[in-house]
Design a protein around this motif. Structure first.
Motif, PDB file in Angstrom:
ATOM      1  N   ARG A 126     -25.505  24.005 -15.914  1.00  0.00           N
ATOM      2  CA  ARG A 126     -26.309  23.751 -17.126  1.00  0.00           C
ATOM      3  C   ARG A 126     -27.788  23.679 -16.782  1.00  0.00           C
ATOM      4  O   ARG A 126     -28.636  24.206 -17.510  1.00  0.00           O
ATOM      5  CB  ARG A 126     -25.846  22.475 -17.812  1.00  0.00           C
ATOM      6  CG  ARG A 126     -24.562  22.657 -18.568  1.00  0.00           C
ATOM      7  CD  ARG A 126     -24.204  21.441 -19.383  1.00  0.00           C
ATOM      8  NE  ARG A 126     -23.006  21.730 -20.165  1.00  0.00           N
ATOM      9  CZ  ARG A 126     -22.034  20.863 -20.378  1.00  0.00           C
ATOM     10  NH1 ARG A 126     -22.110  19.645 -19.887  1.00  0.00           N
ATOM     11  NH2 ARG A 126     -20.990  21.208 -21.090  1.00  0.00           N
ATOM     12  N   ALA A 182     -33.745  29.680 -19.116  1.00  0.00           N
ATOM     13  CA  ALA A 182     -34.190  29.764 -20.513  1.00  0.00           C
ATOM     14  C   ALA A 182     -35.660  29.384 -20.644  1.00  0.00           C
ATOM     15  O   ALA A 182     -36.402  30.000 -21.406  1.00  0.00           O
ATOM     16  CB  ALA A 182     -33.323  28.877 -21.391  1.00  0.00           C
ATOM     17  N   ARG A 198     -29.114  27.165 -16.127  1.00  0.00           N
ATOM     18  CA  ARG A 198     -29.294  27.903 -17.391  1.00  0.00           C
ATOM     19  C   ARG A 198     -30.558  27.435 -18.114  1.00  0.00           C
ATOM     20  O   ARG A 198     -31.273  28.241 -18.704  1.00  0.00           O
ATOM     21  CB  ARG A 198     -28.072  27.725 -18.284  1.00  0.00           C
ATOM     22  CG  ARG A 198     -26.830  28.456 -17.759  1.00  0.00           C
ATOM     23  CD  ARG A 198     -25.657  28.214 -18.668  1.00  0.00           C
ATOM     24  NE  ARG A 198     -25.889  28.819 -19.963  1.00  0.00           N
ATOM     25  CZ  ARG A 198     -25.262  29.904 -20.414  1.00  0.00           C
ATOM     26  NH1 ARG A 198     -24.360  30.488 -19.660  1.00  0.00           N
ATOM     27  NH2 ARG A 198     -25.535  30.393 -21.591  1.00  0.00           N
ATOM     28  N   GLU A 199     -30.820  26.140 -18.068  1.00  0.00           N
ATOM     29  CA  GLU A 199     -32.010  25.596 -18.726  1.00  0.00           C
ATOM     30  C   GLU A 199     -33.282  26.115 -18.058  1.00  0.00           C
ATOM     31  O   GLU A 199     -34.240  26.491 -18.735  1.00  0.00           O
ATOM     32  CB  GLU A 199     -31.968  24.067 -18.678  1.00  0.00           C
ATOM     33  CG  GLU A 199     -33.029  23.416 -19.512  1.00  0.00           C
ATOM     34  CD  GLU A 199     -32.860  21.917 -19.571  1.00  0.00           C
ATOM     35  OE1 GLU A 199     -33.835  21.206 -19.242  1.00  0.00           O
ATOM     36  OE2 GLU A 199     -31.763  21.459 -19.943  1.00  0.00           O
TER      37      GLU A 199
END
Length: 124
Positions: free
Chosen positions: A77, A84, A80-81
């Motif tokens: 996670r 992004a 992915r952050e």
């Protein structure tokens, strides 16, 4: 073998202590969650959950696996952050036209903007 297959369903079942509630959180059917966890257990060759008609409990191996699986999910996670955020950061040329009288007010702010976003190219 997919390295992460069944990990997320297992973590949700372990946290919720319920296949039904885990399925609701994941937005899939209870059967899909059950199959994913069963496949994970088969791939690992160990039982992670003790199931009865009334409750779900972790086995000792399941407790150990859950601890590391939570860490893995948290790391994915976070990755992915970061990806992004890199995509959403301003970059490229920015052309600013302003009257000379406003330049003492605007230029210091533009310098701070470029310091925060080095991929931004200013044309004043």
């Amino acid at each position: 073998m997919d390295l992460f297959a069944g990990i997320l369903p297992f973590v949700h079942v372990a946290q919720e202590r319920s296949f039904r509630r885990a399925a609701e959180r994941l937005g899939v059917s209870t059967a899909a969650v059950s199959k994913a966890v069963q496949k994970l257990e088969a791939d690992l060759g160990v039982r992670l959950l003790e199931r009865t008609s009334r409750q779900v409990a972790l086995t000792p191996e399941g407790e150990s696996f859950l601890e590391r699986a939570r860490e893995a999910v948290a790391q994915v996670r976070a990755a992915r952050e970061v990806a992004a955020q890199a995509q959403s950061a301003p970059k490229g040329p920015l052309t600013v036209t302003l009257p000379y009288i406003l330049s003492p007010l605007v230029l210091p702010r533009l310098v701070r903007l470029q310091a925060r976003h080095p991929a931004l190219t200013l044309h004043v």
